[in-house]
Design an enzyme around this catalytic site. Structure first.
Site, PDB file in Angstrom:
ATOM      1  N   HIS A 101       2.877   8.967   7.285  1.00  0.00           N
ATOM      2  CA  HIS A 101       3.324   8.167   5.839  1.00  0.00           C
ATOM      3  C   HIS A 101       3.144   6.501   6.152  1.00  0.00           C
ATOM      4  CE1 HIS A 101       5.327  11.479   3.782  1.00  0.00           C
ATOM      5  NE2 HIS A 101       5.366  11.957   4.996  1.00  0.00           N
ATOM      6  N   GLU A 156       6.217   6.844   9.988  1.00  0.00           N
ATOM      7  CA  GLU A 156       5.858   5.794   9.067  1.00  0.00           C
ATOM      8  C   GLU A 156       5.218   4.737  10.010  1.00  0.00           C
ATOM      9  OE1 GLU A 156       6.699   5.700   6.061  1.00  0.00           O
ATOM     10  OE2 GLU A 156       8.514   7.213   5.632  1.00  0.00           O
ATOM     11  N   ASN A 175       6.185  15.830  -1.134  1.00  0.00           N
ATOM     12  CA  ASN A 175       7.421  16.094   0.048  1.00  0.00           C
ATOM     13  C   ASN A 175       8.683  16.169  -0.384  1.00  0.00           C
ATOM     14  OD1 ASN A 175       7.786  15.932   2.768  1.00  0.00           O
ATOM     15  ND2 ASN A 175       8.651  13.993   2.729  1.00  0.00           N
ATOM     16  N   ARG A 176       8.810  16.850  -1.688  1.00  0.00           N
ATOM     17  CA  ARG A 176       9.940  17.318  -2.331  1.00  0.00           C
ATOM     18  C   ARG A 176       9.750  18.754  -2.968  1.00  0.00           C
ATOM     19  NH1 ARG A 176      10.165  12.863  -0.313  1.00  0.00           N
ATOM     20  NH2 ARG A 176      11.247  10.974  -1.042  1.00  0.00           N
ATOM     21  N   HIS A 179       1.516  11.278   0.430  1.00  0.00           N
ATOM     22  CA  HIS A 179       1.767  10.445  -0.721  1.00  0.00           C
ATOM     23  C   HIS A 179       0.445   9.741  -1.085  1.00  0.00           C
ATOM     24  CE1 HIS A 179       6.453  10.718   0.071  1.00  0.00           C
ATOM     25  NE2 HIS A 179       5.951  11.597  -0.729  1.00  0.00           N
ATOM     26  N   GLY A 180      -0.019  10.038  -2.486  1.00  0.00           N
ATOM     27  CA  GLY A 180      -1.268   9.368  -2.693  1.00  0.00           C
ATOM     28  C   GLY A 180      -1.214   8.103  -2.455  1.00  0.00           C
ATOM     29  N   ASP A 181      -0.131   7.036  -2.463  1.00  0.00           N
ATOM     30  CA  ASP A 181      -0.344   5.903  -2.635  1.00  0.00           C
ATOM     31  C   ASP A 181       0.003   5.343  -1.070  1.00  0.00           C
ATOM     32  OD1 ASP A 181       2.273   6.427  -2.514  1.00  0.00           O
ATOM     33  OD2 ASP A 181       2.962   4.940  -3.795  1.00  0.00           O
ATOM     34  N   GLU A 182      -0.226   6.207   0.056  1.00  0.00           N
ATOM     35  CA  GLU A 182      -0.021   5.857   1.312  1.00  0.00           C
ATOM     36  C   GLU A 182      -1.472   6.439   2.103  1.00  0.00           C
ATOM     37  OE1 GLU A 182       3.723   7.742   2.435  1.00  0.00           O
ATOM     38  OE2 GLU A 182       4.880   6.620   0.827  1.00  0.00           O
ATOM     39  N   TYR A 225      17.900   8.251   4.678  1.00  0.00           N
ATOM     40  CA  TYR A 225      18.046   8.404   3.178  1.00  0.00           C
ATOM     41  C   TYR A 225      17.991   9.935   3.057  1.00  0.00           C
ATOM     42  CZ  TYR A 225      13.179   7.851   2.030  1.00  0.00           C
ATOM     43  OH  TYR A 225      11.896   8.122   2.279  1.00  0.00           O
TER      44      TYR A 225
END
Length: 477
Positions: A216, A298, A176-177, A115-118, A276
């Protein structure tokens, strides 16, 4: 009357002035609150701009990777698995004592910045690569990893999202989807997937990874599959290797500075679907289609912490990252599959009784690597089309077990060599000529040839017997 009228007029004037004053005060209050809100927005905008300060840009990251390749060229190889939407190369660092060579060693991959913001993961992976380079032959754990594992590091899967400071890639797709999903057809057409996704899929077709992890941010835990459920409800949904995944996740969590002490996630680990559900995730696809056991890690509560915190976050995650890679060779069952006929390696299959999952051996060496939870008894089965399957029981305690299989071919009587000899359509004259030739002047030469051949067969048989005695502990014949 005049006095009363004057009193009421004065009272009305006072009330008017008071109301005006109250309205002004109210307006001033609104103005102050609006100013504060504007200042907060400006501060937030400024914070977004400042987020990347101290982090490597994509150009910095590429330069750091190439400089690493030059500095540690004896134990590394730099290559690209493709490009992002905007054409940024997806650079990979391979670390091994024989980088780029095919060996009977397990392969592990780390992927950051899905993810770009991680962006914390991309920084930690450069820390990891440099630490291994600096400590190879100095630190036992570094030496173990470099000399017994092929470690592949992709610091940034989503460089475009990083530049844009957002979760998705340049097409604003959550990578990731974007993988094929076992429950719902998220995206069945491979050509329509994002280039970053296709690059990962092709990468795993080229290299047989035993295990992997993606880094992540936004929480502190080790997540393991399945990531989704059939009914889309938030429920625990484990794979056939649920015990093994919990074991792997616990290795990371308990090696971490404080992950295992989580109050929200017992032991610092969680099943993805119980946390989730997601669909089109990378870790499920790895396990189903690539035979690769993947975790989603994470590694920081804050998705984009101040860059000054990165060295501390590295220290917190260092042993976790190293121990997870080292676990590939510190436990589990490893070995090769051979043909009893000619000794060649077989790309067969390994299954474990009671676990509905198959691991495939390599094409070139017939090698396999099966991750299992220690301190248990397992029935291991080796199969190969055209060969008789074999199985044996092992006890997996503190260390790894090396287990080789020698499989016997399933020979058909109709197709046997003996049958072919007797099916020869030779006429009687051919047989007479052959007998005369045998009993002619060449008889002595044939006897000498047979004696020499027998001597070499006896010597070869003794060597094979001696070798089998030495390997008796680990070979199933």
């Amino acid at each position: 009357m005049n006095k009363n009228l004057l009193f009421y007029l004065l009272l009305l004037l006072a009330f008017t002035l008071s109301s005006a004053s109250s309205e002004d005060s109210k307006n001033n209050s609104y103005a102050i609150r609006a100013r504060h809100l504007l200042e907060d927005n400006l501060s937030q905008a400024q914070t977004i701009v400042d987020l990347a300060q101290g982090y490597m840009t994509n150009a910095d990251l590429e330069r750091a990777i190439k400089e690493f390749g030059q500095r540690c060229n004896t134990i590394s190889r730099i290559y690209s698995i493709g490009k992002s939407v905007n054409g940024v190369p997806l650079w990979v660092i391979e670390i091994s004592d024989k980088p780029g060579e095919e060996e009977i060693e397990p392969a592990f991959k780390y992927i950051g910045n899905v993810h770009g913001d991680e962006p914390v993961g991309r920084e930690l992976l450069i820390f990891l690569a440099n630490w291994l380079c600096d400590n190879h032959l100095k630190d036992p754990l570094a030496t173990l990893v470099v000399e017994n594992v092929h470690l592949h590091i992709l610091p940034s899967m989503n460089p475009d999202g990083f530049s844009l400071r957002r979760r998705g890639n340049a097409n604003n797709i959550d990578l990731n989807r974007d993988f094929p999903d076992q429950f719902f057809p998220v995206n069945d057409d491979e050509d329509s997937r994002q280039p970053e996704t296709r690059a990962i899929m092709n990468w795993l077709r080229d290299i047989r990874f035993t295990a992997s992890a993606t880094l992540h941010g936004g929480a502190l835990l080790a997540n393991y599959p399945w990531d989704g459920t059939e009914d889309k409800k938030t429920n625990y949904y484990g794979t056939p290797d649920d015990d093994t995944f919990r074991f792997m996740a616990s290795i990371y969590s308990h090696s971490h500075y404080n992950m295992s002490s989580s109050k929200e996630f017992p032991g610092g680990i969680t099943n993805g679907a119980a946390w989730y559900p997601i669909y089109g995730g990378m870790q499920d696809w790895n396990y189903i289609h690539a035979g690769c056991f993947e975790l989603t890690l994470e590694v920081s509560d804050n998705k984009w912490p101040n860059a000054a915190e990165l060295p501390v976050i590295w220290i917190y995650n260092k042993m976790s990252m190293l121990n997870l890679v080292a676990s590939l060779v510190k436990t589990g069952v490893h070995g090769r599959i051979y043909s009893s006929g000619d000794g060649r390696p077989l790309p067969g299959f390994i299954t474990v009784s009671g676990i509905n999952y198959t691991v495939r051996a390599g094409i070139f060496f017939g090698d396999y690597h099966r991750i299992l939870v220690p301190r248990d008894r397992y029935q291991v089965v080796a199969t190969m089309p055209g060969y008789k399957s074999k199985n044996t029981s092992i006890w997996l305690d503190e260390g790894p077990v090396t287990l080789d299989f020698v499989l016997d071919a399933e020979v058909s009587v109709k197709g046997s060599v003996l049958q072919n000899v007797y099916d020869c359509n030779c006429n009687s004259k051919c047989r007479q000529d052959f007998v005369q030739f045998i009993w002619g002047v060449h008889l002595e030469l044939y006897f000498a040839f047979i004696l020499i051949l027998g001597f070499f067969c006896l010597l070869f048989q003794r060597r094979v017997k001696a070798k089998s005695l030495r390997a008796k502990r680990v070979v199933v014949v």
